[in-house]
Design a protein around this motif. Structure first.
Motif, PDB file in Angstrom:
ATOM      1  N   ARG A  74       0.831  -1.203   0.000  1.00  0.00           N
ATOM      2  CA  ARG A  74       0.000   0.000   0.000  1.00  0.00           C
ATOM      3  C   ARG A  74       0.871   1.262   0.000  1.00  0.00           C
ATOM      4  O   ARG A  74       0.602   2.219  -0.739  1.00  0.00           O
ATOM      5  N   ILE A 122       2.103   1.876  -3.419  1.00  0.00           N
ATOM      6  CA  ILE A 122       1.026   2.360  -4.307  1.00  0.00           C
ATOM      7  C   ILE A 122       0.800   3.855  -4.058  1.00  0.00           C
ATOM      8  O   ILE A 122       0.754   4.664  -4.988  1.00  0.00           O
ATOM      9  N   GLU A 123       0.670   4.206  -2.767  1.00  0.00           N
ATOM     10  CA  GLU A 123       0.402   5.606  -2.427  1.00  0.00           C
ATOM     11  C   GLU A 123       1.549   6.498  -2.888  1.00  0.00           C
ATOM     12  O   GLU A 123       1.335   7.587  -3.417  1.00  0.00           O
ATOM     13  N   LYS A 166       1.423   6.964  -6.616  1.00  0.00           N
ATOM     14  CA  LYS A 166       0.320   7.873  -6.948  1.00  0.00           C
ATOM     15  C   LYS A 166       0.704   9.324  -6.663  1.00  0.00           C
ATOM     16  O   LYS A 166       0.347  10.234  -7.404  1.00  0.00           O
ATOM     17  N   ASP A 206      -7.958  -5.918  -2.702  1.00  0.00           N
ATOM     18  CA  ASP A 206      -8.159  -4.528  -2.302  1.00  0.00           C
ATOM     19  C   ASP A 206      -7.031  -3.662  -2.851  1.00  0.00           C
ATOM     20  O   ASP A 206      -7.259  -2.566  -3.370  1.00  0.00           O
ATOM     21  N   LEU A 207      -5.815  -4.168  -2.728  1.00  0.00           N
ATOM     22  CA  LEU A 207      -4.645  -3.393  -3.179  1.00  0.00           C
ATOM     23  C   LEU A 207      -4.711  -3.162  -4.696  1.00  0.00           C
ATOM     24  O   LEU A 207      -4.375  -2.088  -5.195  1.00  0.00           O
ATOM     25  N   ASN A 212      -7.366  -2.973  -6.494  1.00  0.00           N
ATOM     26  CA  ASN A 212      -8.364  -1.931  -6.743  1.00  0.00           C
ATOM     27  C   ASN A 212      -7.825  -0.559  -6.345  1.00  0.00           C
ATOM     28  O   ASN A 212      -8.060   0.431  -7.036  1.00  0.00           O
ATOM     29  N   GLU A 213      -7.106  -0.507  -5.240  1.00  0.00           N
ATOM     30  CA  GLU A 213      -6.509   0.770  -4.818  1.00  0.00           C
ATOM     31  C   GLU A 213      -5.567   1.308  -5.891  1.00  0.00           C
ATOM     32  O   GLU A 213      -5.580   2.486  -6.214  1.00  0.00           O
ATOM     33  N   ALA A 214      -4.756   0.405  -6.442  1.00  0.00           N
ATOM     34  CA  ALA A 214      -3.796   0.818  -7.461  1.00  0.00           C
ATOM     35  C   ALA A 214      -4.519   1.410  -8.661  1.00  0.00           C
ATOM     36  O   ALA A 214      -4.048   2.347  -9.296  1.00  0.00           O
ATOM     37  N   GLY A 273      -7.389   2.876  -8.518  1.00  0.00           N
ATOM     38  CA  GLY A 273      -8.274   3.965  -8.102  1.00  0.00           C
ATOM     39  C   GLY A 273      -9.721   3.539  -8.057  1.00  0.00           C
ATOM     40  O   GLY A 273     -10.638   4.351  -8.252  1.00  0.00           O
ATOM     41  N   PRO A 282     -13.046   1.384  -5.962  1.00  0.00           N
ATOM     42  CA  PRO A 282     -13.422   1.024  -4.585  1.00  0.00           C
ATOM     43  C   PRO A 282     -12.963  -0.406  -4.253  1.00  0.00           C
ATOM     44  O   PRO A 282     -12.836  -1.244  -5.157  1.00  0.00           O
ATOM     45  N   HIS A 283     -12.751  -0.669  -2.961  1.00  0.00           N
ATOM     46  CA  HIS A 283     -12.220  -1.966  -2.539  1.00  0.00           C
ATOM     47  C   HIS A 283     -12.979  -3.172  -3.060  1.00  0.00           C
ATOM     48  O   HIS A 283     -12.396  -4.153  -3.479  1.00  0.00           O
TER      49      HIS A 283
END
Ligand code: B12
Length: 454
Positions: free
Chosen positions: A373, A376-377, A380, A437-438, A440-442, A444, A446-447
């Motif tokens: 995470r 990823i952040e 971004k 989840d990760l 989807n986060e990557a 952008g 929703p989880h």
């Protein structure tokens, strides 16, 4: 003596997912061109062709050359029965393959390649069918799976001979052994420019060409098998590489080229800078792709500008992690500061955020979700696009022993479990659910977006 006939086969991919990201059997095609140079009659069956007269619905292809393969859902191998996802044969149908086998001249030898270790079942099926239809003809298997899982291939593939590592010289030696023929021409494997261009002309259609400017890698990242596949790092003459690009462009109208190197940008003064300068000087209408990822450390303002001007359409960078301890432990390929600089230089050169994709490894032994995470952040925050690359444990690599120890699967006994889709080294700190989840986060999203059960 009668000219010997060789049949090259690029087998199917059996997997949960596959996409033609400029994927061609370059190694097999080098072998084919070396054999042609030795006067042999070479034919190719490409099971991964996206065009076959017997296949009905043509897969969607993009103008850049990449695209979908034909696909058919098949039964899962027993080991993967519990995974609740479709398993497919990617490539032409069995009937189309058998049709091509019947149409080819009766070969004196069959050469089969292999790629990912966990794709071996497609390779075995090809060999089984060859045996059924062509009888006792010698079948030789080489490639990535054959090299990394040599014993497994020897025991179970059904091939008469397994060749590990680079095969250009080995195959000539083998033919000498089989037929008593002395090779009329031998490549100098320390001088890669002595090799003829790969025999892409044997493909039914050349959508794009893959270029290999080097073999091996000067780095030793613990998750990577490059040093087992090619023992030393050797490079071609940058100007001769541009000659090859010009050859495919002028003779076959090819506009899209994918670099297959593990270290394309290493010591840029000596290679990438003169190569890109020459590409620009020859003013060809061509585009380049680097699905295998570039090395951020070498992207200064000059290299970034040259990449853009030469036609490198999208950039893929291998960051892997922002955890400094793991960066060092896995080989010290790149630091976060170097990566940050590279992204800045790429922006200055005119690349937009969506042009810059950054690979982040997910599922390394003992890696937790927070580590992924954070990466990823961080990516971004630079504006670039994080792209999750699921870790595939690979025999003979630095991380292998640890991966065998922590994996819930017997990855050392069964290569199917090395499939990155399984996230073979998942644990309570990074479960399959957290990985979804990760992902989807990557992107952008929703989880719970399109979250398949597993
Ligand atoms: C280009 C490449 C890709 C391309 C696709 C290539 C393709 N054709 O499908 C792309 C970028 C799409 C790709 C994707 C991935 N890749 Co990749 N890729 C490579 C790379 C860099 C080069 C392969 C290559 O073509 N080399 C060039 C030719 C000349 O070499 P060769 O094929 O080995 O051929 C020589 C010999 O093997 C032999 N030979 C070959 N065939 C035959 C046949 C006979 C008869 C004989 C005698 C000899 C012989 O002679 C040839 C000439 O010397 C390798 C690393 C490497 N250095 O090889 C990784 C590598 C194969 N990939 C790897 C991985 C991990 C991946 C990914 C999982 C990454 C990720 N996490 O997303 C994905 C998987 C995609 C999927 N759907 O599962 C791993 C292997 C994993 C495994 N378990 O097998 C490798 C080894 C890199 C690594 N990390 O160590 N990849």
């Amino acid at each position: 003596m009668k000219v010997k006939k060789v049949l090259l086969i690029n087998p199917w991919i059996y997997d949960f997912a596959a996409y033609d990201m400029w994927a061609k059997p370059v190694g097999l095609m080098y072998i084919g061109s070396v054999l042609r140079k030795n006067g042999l009659d070479v034919e190719l069956i490409d099971c991964m062709s996206a065009e076959h007269p017997l296949m009905r619905k043509k897969p969607k292809r993009k103008p850049r050359g990449d695209g979908k393969f034909y696909r058919e859902i098949i039964e899962k191998p027993d080991h993967l029965k519990d995974i609740r996802r479709n398993y497919c044969r990617y490539g032409i149908s069995k009937e189309a393959f058998i049709h091509d086998l019947g149409k080819a001249k009766r070969p004196d030898i069959v050469l089969v390649t292999s790629m990912m270790t966990y794709w071996y079942t497609g390779v075995f099926d090809v060999i089984k069918i060859v045996r059924e239809y062509l009888g006792d003809i010698p079948v030789v298997l080489g490639g990535v799976y054959a090299t990394l899982c040599y014993e497994h291939a020897n025991m179970f593939s059904g091939a008469d001979r397994i060749v590990a590592g680079e095969g250009e010289i080995e195959i000539l030696k083998l033919m000498e052994e089989l037929w008593g023929t002395t090779p009329r021409w031998l490549p100098d494997m320390d001088n890669l420019d002595s090799l003829p261009y790969p025999c892409f002309d044997l493909l039914t259609k050349i959508d794009y060409v893959c270029i290999q400017t080097s073999r091996g890698c000067p780095f030793r990242c613990t998750y990577c098998a490059s040093h087992t596949l090619s023992k030393t790092f050797r490079r071609r003459d940058p100007i001769k590489v541009v000659d090859e690009i010009e050859y495919w462009h002028k003779r076959y109208g090819i506009k899209n080229f994918a670099f297959y190197d593990d270290a394309l940008l290493h010591s840029p003064e000596r290679f990438a800078i003169p190569m890109f300068h020459d590409i620009i000087a020859r003013d060809m209408d061509v585009s380049f792709h680097c699905p295998n990822g570039l090395h951020a450390r070498y992207i200064d303002t000059r290299t970034a500008g040259l990449l853009k001007k030469a036609g490198m359409e999208e950039i893929r960078l291998g960051l892997e992690t922002t955890n400094t301890v793991r960066q060092k432990q896995t080989g010290g390929k790149v630091t976060t500061a170097e990566f940050l600089k590279a992204v800045g230089n790429l922006h200055k050169a005119g690349y937009t955020n969506k042009d810059i994709g950054v690979y982040i490894l997910c599922g390394l032994p003992h890696q937790d979700a927070d580590e992924v995470r954070n990466a990823i952040e961080f990516v971004k925050s630079t504006g670039a696009r994080p792209m999750i690359a699921e870790y595939s444990p690979i025999p003979h690599t630095g991380l292998w022993k640890e991966a065998v120890k922590v994996s819930r699967y017997p990855i050392d006994k069964e290569p199917l479990f090395q499939n990155n889709t399984l996230l073979p080294c998942q644990w309570e700190g990074l479960t399959y659910d957290m990985y979804q989840d990760l992902k989807n986060e990557a992107r952008g999203l929703p989880h719970n977006y399109a979250k398949p059960s597993y």
